[in-house]
Motif scaffolding. Structure first.
Motif, PDB file in Angstrom:
ATOM      1  N   VAL A 288     -72.123   6.830  49.161  1.00  0.00           N
ATOM      2  CA  VAL A 288     -72.159   8.076  49.534  1.00  0.00           C
ATOM      3  C   VAL A 288     -72.700   8.480  48.322  1.00  0.00           C
ATOM      4  O   VAL A 288     -73.863   9.800  49.107  1.00  0.00           O
ATOM      5  N   MET A 289     -73.431   8.172  48.237  1.00  0.00           N
ATOM      6  CA  MET A 289     -73.964   9.222  46.584  1.00  0.00           C
ATOM      7  C   MET A 289     -75.947   9.216  47.415  1.00  0.00           C
ATOM      8  O   MET A 289     -76.297  10.304  46.827  1.00  0.00           O
ATOM      9  N   ILE A 290     -76.112   7.742  47.384  1.00  0.00           N
ATOM     10  CA  ILE A 290     -77.172   7.568  48.341  1.00  0.00           C
ATOM     11  C   ILE A 290     -77.279   9.067  49.285  1.00  0.00           C
ATOM     12  O   ILE A 290     -78.739   8.940  49.446  1.00  0.00           O
ATOM     13  N   TYR A 291     -76.135   8.954  49.684  1.00  0.00           N
ATOM     14  CA  TYR A 291     -76.785   9.201  51.604  1.00  0.00           C
ATOM     15  C   TYR A 291     -77.282  10.823  50.783  1.00  0.00           C
ATOM     16  O   TYR A 291     -77.762  11.429  50.937  1.00  0.00           O
ATOM     17  N   CYS A 292     -76.059  11.288  49.509  1.00  0.00           N
ATOM     18  CA  CYS A 292     -76.133  12.464  48.846  1.00  0.00           C
ATOM     19  C   CYS A 292     -78.197  12.971  48.204  1.00  0.00           C
ATOM     20  O   CYS A 292     -78.394  14.137  48.742  1.00  0.00           O
ATOM     21  N   LEU A 293     -78.407  12.208  48.039  1.00  0.00           N
ATOM     22  CA  LEU A 293     -79.257  12.025  47.680  1.00  0.00           C
ATOM     23  C   LEU A 293     -80.503  12.202  48.343  1.00  0.00           C
ATOM     24  O   LEU A 293     -81.531  12.788  48.037  1.00  0.00           O
ATOM     25  N   MET A 294     -80.723  11.539  49.492  1.00  0.00           N
ATOM     26  CA  MET A 294     -81.355  11.451  50.491  1.00  0.00           C
ATOM     27  C   MET A 294     -81.318  13.035  51.222  1.00  0.00           C
ATOM     28  O   MET A 294     -82.168  13.513  51.362  1.00  0.00           O
ATOM     29  N   ILE A 295     -79.906  13.379  50.754  1.00  0.00           N
ATOM     30  CA  ILE A 295     -79.919  14.428  52.076  1.00  0.00           C
ATOM     31  C   ILE A 295     -81.032  15.744  51.359  1.00  0.00           C
ATOM     32  O   ILE A 295     -81.575  16.579  51.799  1.00  0.00           O
ATOM     33  N   THR A 296     -80.760  15.515  49.801  1.00  0.00           N
ATOM     34  CA  THR A 296     -80.897  16.424  48.293  1.00  0.00           C
ATOM     35  C   THR A 296     -82.389  16.839  48.620  1.00  0.00           C
ATOM     36  O   THR A 296     -83.172  17.224  48.746  1.00  0.00           O
ATOM     37  N   SER A 297     -82.692  15.169  48.864  1.00  0.00           N
ATOM     38  CA  SER A 297     -84.405  14.641  48.506  1.00  0.00           C
ATOM     39  C   SER A 297     -84.891  16.206  49.918  1.00  0.00           C
ATOM     40  O   SER A 297     -86.005  16.471  49.931  1.00  0.00           O
ATOM     41  N   ASP A 298     -84.187  15.578  51.220  1.00  0.00           N
ATOM     42  CA  ASP A 298     -85.152  15.628  51.977  1.00  0.00           C
ATOM     43  C   ASP A 298     -85.076  17.023  52.360  1.00  0.00           C
ATOM     44  O   ASP A 298     -86.276  18.082  53.262  1.00  0.00           O
TER      45      ASP A 298
END
Lengths: 102, 102, 102, 102
Positions: free
Chosen positions: B67-77
């Motif tokens: 879940v956190m990895i997807y959160c960080l992908m979205i914030t990064s993108d």
């Protein structure tokens, strides 16, 4: 104190100030995390990805923050090291999906 | 580089090594985040919170990481500052739920 | 006995044969429904709608069935009339979204 | 016409009256179904199952109806027989979880 530990400290202060920790067992936190993830998804409902970002950016930011706050509450309550968790999962994924097969 | 920025860098290297960024529009990332949140919830299915933690700790750790990895992908993108997002949401929540009313 | 009542009877026989009704409080059924909804969504992960239907039809059928089975368990356990529920919601939606505004 | 076919006919009339069918590809319907499932779960957030039913019955009824309406839209759009889907899944589950092992 690391950056993530600082955030966890602020989150824990927030809930302790309101005496909310008594409601926060991991199962109910996982339920809330799932609800917030669906609220993020709702920003993309009936829309293309591009249109959703154009229209709902402010709300997308809030929902991602809500999801991350629940993640950090759970890792804190279970005594887990968030950074290590993420690194271990990346390593596991790296073995599952080797670069040469992509 | 801050701790969260370091993690984002590692996550982005992971997906760039596999040329996965082409599939990662924010809508499909939000779908995946929602699926991972449900997989975390699955660790608590038909169980008390306590029994779930006793039985499924290893998997709980992995699902929170996902879940956190997807959160960080979205914030990064989306070019967002993760730490600032979380702090702004805590401030907004603090106004919505004043301490004196808890 | 109506068609939906027949299905509910078969579903209830299934869980009574296994003595599972003791675990089926509405909250845990709602958790399971949410998990199954995410499993349906997983059939569409990283795919266009068309490609998902082409590739995953058999699994899509099973996941929709799982979602409906949980819905029917909940309506049965709460003593609700499924058909009436659906009709009342359609009427409410019809007032919320008048034809002339579409 | 069977009871479920009648409901599907009413649901399809509702969306055709509003010209909404153009937005209703199976992937976006599955997203909406997942969001509605989370809204049902929200009725149980921070509550015991019993307290949630006591407090939120009217909303629980609406959210279950929403979930079922999306299920019926998907089965209709994919040309599936809802009743048969449910029966086939019950049969598959019966083999997976034999009565004698429960």
């Amino acid at each position: 104190m690391s950056e993530i530990e600082e955030l966890i400290k602020e989150i824990n202060k927030f809930r302790d100030d309101r005496d909310w920790r008594q409601f926060h067992n991991p199962k109910d936190l996982a339920i809330s995390l799932s609800i917030e993830a669906a609220e993020l998804l709702e920003d993309f409902q009936w829309k293309s990805s591009h249109a959703a970002v154009e229209t709902n950016m402010e709300n997308i930011k809030e929902e991602i923050a809500d999801v991350m706050i629940y993640c950090l509450m759970i890792t804190s309550d279970l005594g887990l090291d968030t950074k290590q968790l993420i690194r271990e999962k990346l390593e596991k994924n790296a073995k599952k999906y080797p670069v040469e097969q992509s």
